[in-house]
Design a protein around this motif. Sequence first.
Motif, PDB file in Angstrom:
ATOM      1  N   ASN A  57     113.911  41.165 133.682  1.00 31.04           N
ATOM      2  CA  ASN A  57     112.605  41.083 133.025  1.00 31.04           C
ATOM      3  C   ASN A  57     111.492  41.488 133.986  1.00 31.04           C
ATOM      4  O   ASN A  57     110.554  42.197 133.610  1.00 31.04           O
ATOM      5  CB  ASN A  57     112.365  39.670 132.507  1.00 31.04           C
ATOM      6  N   TYR A  60     111.498  45.174 134.317  1.00 37.92           N
ATOM      7  CA  TYR A  60     110.875  45.773 133.130  1.00 37.92           C
ATOM      8  C   TYR A  60     109.356  45.736 133.244  1.00 37.92           C
ATOM      9  O   TYR A  60     108.665  46.729 132.952  1.00 37.92           O
ATOM     10  CB  TYR A  60     111.327  45.051 131.858  1.00 37.92           C
ATOM     11  N   VAL A 159     104.591  39.124 128.528  1.00 42.40           N
ATOM     12  CA  VAL A 159     105.935  39.330 129.063  1.00 42.40           C
ATOM     13  C   VAL A 159     106.653  37.986 129.240  1.00 42.40           C
ATOM     14  O   VAL A 159     106.210  37.131 130.009  1.00 42.40           O
ATOM     15  CB  VAL A 159     105.863  40.102 130.387  1.00 42.40           C
ATOM     16  N   SER A 191     107.923  41.261 126.137  1.00 37.09           N
ATOM     17  CA  SER A 191     109.354  40.941 126.157  1.00 37.09           C
ATOM     18  C   SER A 191     109.512  39.504 125.677  1.00 37.09           C
ATOM     19  O   SER A 191     108.604  38.687 125.838  1.00 37.09           O
ATOM     20  CB  SER A 191     109.954  41.123 127.553  1.00 37.09           C
ATOM     21  N   TYR A 240     116.803  45.974 124.791  1.00 35.45           N
ATOM     22  CA  TYR A 240     116.972  44.946 125.810  1.00 35.45           C
ATOM     23  C   TYR A 240     116.315  45.404 127.119  1.00 35.45           C
ATOM     24  O   TYR A 240     116.204  46.606 127.390  1.00 35.45           O
ATOM     25  CB  TYR A 240     118.453  44.627 126.022  1.00 35.45           C
ATOM     26  N   THR A 241     115.862  44.444 127.922  1.00 38.63           N
ATOM     27  CA  THR A 241     115.024  44.763 129.085  1.00 38.63           C
ATOM     28  C   THR A 241     115.577  45.883 129.979  1.00 38.63           C
ATOM     29  O   THR A 241     114.815  46.782 130.355  1.00 38.63           O
ATOM     30  CB  THR A 241     114.741  43.512 129.931  1.00 38.63           C
ATOM     31  N   TRP A 244     114.862  49.551 128.728  1.00 41.83           N
ATOM     32  CA  TRP A 244     113.531  50.126 128.559  1.00 41.83           C
ATOM     33  C   TRP A 244     113.226  51.031 129.759  1.00 41.83           C
ATOM     34  O   TRP A 244     112.886  50.575 130.842  1.00 41.83           O
ATOM     35  CB  TRP A 244     112.456  49.045 128.427  1.00 41.83           C
ATOM     36  N   SER A 258     121.429  40.631 129.308  1.00 45.40           N
ATOM     37  CA  SER A 258     120.037  40.434 128.914  1.00 45.40           C
ATOM     38  C   SER A 258     119.951  39.728 127.570  1.00 45.40           C
ATOM     39  O   SER A 258     120.637  40.087 126.624  1.00 45.40           O
ATOM     40  CB  SER A 258     119.316  41.789 128.816  1.00 45.40           C
ATOM     41  N   LEU A 260     116.718  39.252 126.397  1.00 43.86           N
ATOM     42  CA  LEU A 260     115.318  39.510 126.081  1.00 43.86           C
ATOM     43  C   LEU A 260     115.169  40.920 125.542  1.00 43.86           C
ATOM     44  O   LEU A 260     115.667  41.887 126.145  1.00 43.86           O
ATOM     45  CB  LEU A 260     114.426  39.376 127.318  1.00 43.86           C
ATOM     46  N   TYR A 261     114.466  41.035 124.415  1.00 43.33           N
ATOM     47  CA  TYR A 261     114.048  42.335 123.932  1.00 43.33           C
ATOM     48  C   TYR A 261     112.744  42.698 124.644  1.00 43.33           C
ATOM     49  O   TYR A 261     111.949  41.828 125.009  1.00 43.33           O
ATOM     50  CB  TYR A 261     113.776  42.310 122.429  1.00 43.33           C
ATOM     51  N   ALA A 262     112.524  44.008 124.797  1.00 44.58           N
ATOM     52  CA  ALA A 262     111.306  44.477 125.441  1.00 44.58           C
ATOM     53  C   ALA A 262     110.838  45.755 124.798  1.00 44.58           C
ATOM     54  O   ALA A 262     111.648  46.567 124.325  1.00 44.58           O
ATOM     55  CB  ALA A 262     111.554  44.704 126.937  1.00 44.58           C
TER      56      ALA A 262
END
Length: 268
Positions: A57, A60, A159, A191, A240-241, A244, A258, A260-262
Amino acid sequence: MTDATAEWVPTGIDEEVPSAARVYDYLLGGGHNFSADRVLAEELVKVMPAREMARMNRQYLHRAVRFLVSEGITQFLDLGSGIPTVGNVHEVAQRLDPAARVVYVDNESVAVAHSEMILRGNSAAAAIAADMREPETILGNARVSELIDFSRPVGLLMVAVTQFIADEDDPWTMARRYQTALAPGSYMALSAFTWDNAPDAMRAAIEVFANSRDPLHPRTRDQILRLFGDFTLVEPGLVYTPEWRPERPDDSAETPQSNLYAGVAIKN
């Protein structure tokens, strides 16, 4: 307590109640956390790859800030900024553009105290104590007004923070209020924790955070997409982080770790 320590431990703080900001600081290898935070973090590591998630993260965030600077963004509003660690937003942005301005916003007193300490002498960056769930308070803050010109494009950062806002506090309406205040050409980088990748691990993480000051509220991809409002996602969209805009093709191989979406989106 040493004098150096005293600078980042505000008076009256309850060291026995863990906070997400201090847990994240510990997972990233920082030193601005207490025993209760470390205990919670170690419990979290038992149920998900939390250290790897924190690192991905943070990477990212760095890539997103560099991208925004390359797109001409010179001012940033970082909501729920947490405790500064190596590679803070102002460091990344001002390395590329010394004129870049940054305002950090957090409701965690240690995060604000440490931010103020490292920003001494930097007239183009500031930290304020405020709750991101109160947009009017933040948008009307005098320090924000000094550093951020909302008639020009802004980089809005959310974030790894919206998962600590409950549905009943309506993070979608909150995000829309900030978006409305931004000029066309502004960007939003976000994120957030999701159920989609490892739901069982996320349920366990919710239990771990249950007794902290920041209960966890992961969301589905569709729910996270809604946070971007009518902004247009730039490539590669919401991923996903590590996916990106990875700096190396092999970086996206970390995707299974991961949760976490980002994404980054622009206001047209």
